[in-house]
Enzyme design. Sequence first.
Site, short mmCIF file in Angstrom:
data_model
loop_
_atom_site.label_atom_id
_atom_site.label_comp_id
_atom_site.label_asym_id
_atom_site.label_seq_id
_atom_site.Cartn_x
_atom_site.Cartn_y
_atom_site.Cartn_z
N ARG A 1 7.12 27.86 24.37
CA ARG A 1 7.56 28.13 22.89
C ARG A 1 8.34 27.07 22.42
O ARG A 1 9.28 26.38 23.18
CB ARG A 1 8.69 29.46 23.16
N THR B 1 11.42 27.23 16.65
CA THR B 1 10.86 28.17 16.00
C THR B 1 10.59 29.39 16.92
O THR B 1 10.12 30.38 16.21
CB THR B 1 9.71 27.48 15.16
N ASP C 1 15.31 32.73 31.87
CA ASP C 1 14.04 32.17 31.60
C ASP C 1 13.33 32.10 32.98
O ASP C 1 13.49 31.74 34.13
CB ASP C 1 14.34 30.66 31.30
N ASP D 1 11.73 29.16 34.61
CA ASP D 1 12.82 28.14 35.30
C ASP D 1 13.26 28.98 36.60
O ASP D 1 13.30 28.22 37.58
CB ASP D 1 14.06 28.07 34.42
C1 PRP Z 1 7.92 32.37 28.55
C2 PRP Z 1 7.31 33.50 28.98
C3 PRP Z 1 6.28 33.87 28.15
C4 PRP Z 1 7.07 33.59 26.82
C5 PRP Z 1 7.39 34.74 26.15
O1 PRP Z 1 7.38 30.96 28.58
O2 PRP Z 1 6.73 32.97 30.39
O3 PRP Z 1 5.01 33.16 28.34
O4 PRP Z 1 8.20 32.86 26.93
O5 PRP Z 1 7.95 34.57 24.85
P1 PRP Z 1 7.33 35.10 23.63
O6 PRP Z 1 6.82 36.55 24.02
O7 PRP Z 1 8.31 35.21 22.66
O8 PRP Z 1 5.94 34.30 23.34
P2 PRP Z 1 7.99 29.54 27.93
O9 PRP Z 1 7.42 29.33 26.56
O10 PRP Z 1 9.49 29.71 28.32
O11 PRP Z 1 7.30 28.74 28.93
P3 PRP Z 1 7.38 28.33 30.70
O12 PRP Z 1 6.70 29.44 30.88
O13 PRP Z 1 6.52 27.21 30.74
O14 PRP Z 1 8.78 28.45 30.78
N1 URA Z 2 10.86 33.89 28.18
C1 URA Z 2 11.54 34.06 29.43
O1 URA Z 2 11.33 33.61 30.28
N2 URA Z 2 12.60 34.88 29.16
C2 URA Z 2 12.91 35.73 28.08
O2 URA Z 2 13.82 36.46 27.97
C3 URA Z 2 12.22 35.34 26.67
C4 URA Z 2 11.20 34.32 26.96
#
Ligand code: PRP
Ligand code: URA
Length: 210
Positions: free
Chosen positions: A105, A109, A201, A204
Site C-alpha cells: 500500500r 494514498t 502491521d 512486519d
Molecule cells: C497489508 C496487508 C494487505 C493490505 C491490506 O499489506 O497484508 O495486503 O495491507 O490493506 P488494504 O485492504 O487497505 O489494501 P502491506 O501493503 O502493508 O504490505 P506488506 O504485506 O508487504 O507489509
Molecule cells: N495492513 C495491515 O497489516 N494491518 C492493518 O491494520 C491494515 C493494513
Amino acid sequence: MRENITVINHPLLKHKISMMRDKNTGTNEFRKLTEEVAMLMGYEALRDLPTEDVAIETPIEECMAPFIAGKKPALVPILRAGLGMVSGMLTLVPAAKVGHIGMYRDEETKVPQEYYCKLPQPIEDRLIVVLDPMTATGGSACDALAQIKKAGGTHIKYMTIIASPDGLEKVASEHPDVQIYVAQVDRCLNKDAYICPGLGDAGDRIFGTK
Ligand code: PRP
Ligand code: URA
C-alpha cells in the site's frame, strides 16, 4: 451479511487471533499462530473440495474409498503478509501449487501498488485460494482478485483473518463470484487505514521488520 461471505466462528480461532492481537506476542509466536489460524480456516474453506471414489484394499477387504479429485488447487498469497498463511494451508493440501502476487500500500494514498505476479498455469478449472491475513480498505484484495480473473481464474476463494466492515463489503460487492472466508470482522479503520483493534502491521509482525 452478503451470501459470498462466510464468517468462520470457532473458539480455537478466536483464542489464537486474540494472542496474535497482543502487542507482546513476538515474531516467532506470531508466525506460528498465523500458520495455525490459516490451517483451521482452510479446513472450513476447503469443505466443498470434490472427491472421487477409488478402489483400494484395506488389510481386511477391497473397497471404494473417496480421494480428492480434479486439478490441484493453487494457493496465492498476497505478499508479504499472505506468505505467513501458506505453510498452514500446505499442511492441508501438500500438493497445492503456489502462485504469488506482490502488492504494497502506498504509504500516503493507501492505494495498492502491484510489483509482482506469478500464477500457476493453467489457471482455468483450478480452485485458486487467495491468502491475505488483513483486509483493511479492501483495495489489495480487490486488485489481486481482478488480476487473477484477468489471467483466466474462474473458481476463486479468498481467505482473510481480520477484515474491516468496509473493506469486507468492498471485496464482497466487487467480486460477488468469489467466496470469502473471514475469521473476525473488526470495528473500523483508523485515519491511517489500519484496522481497529486489529493486530498492527501483519507483514512486519510475521517478518520481524519493525
Ligand atoms: C497489508 C496487508 C494487505 C493490505 C491490506 O499489506 O497484508 O495486503 O495491507 O490493506 P488494504 O485492504 O487497505 O489494501 P502491506 O501493503 O502493508 O504490505 P506488506 O504485506 O508487504 O507489509
Ligand atoms: N495492513 C495491515 O497489516 N494491518 C492493518 O491494520 C491494515 C493494513
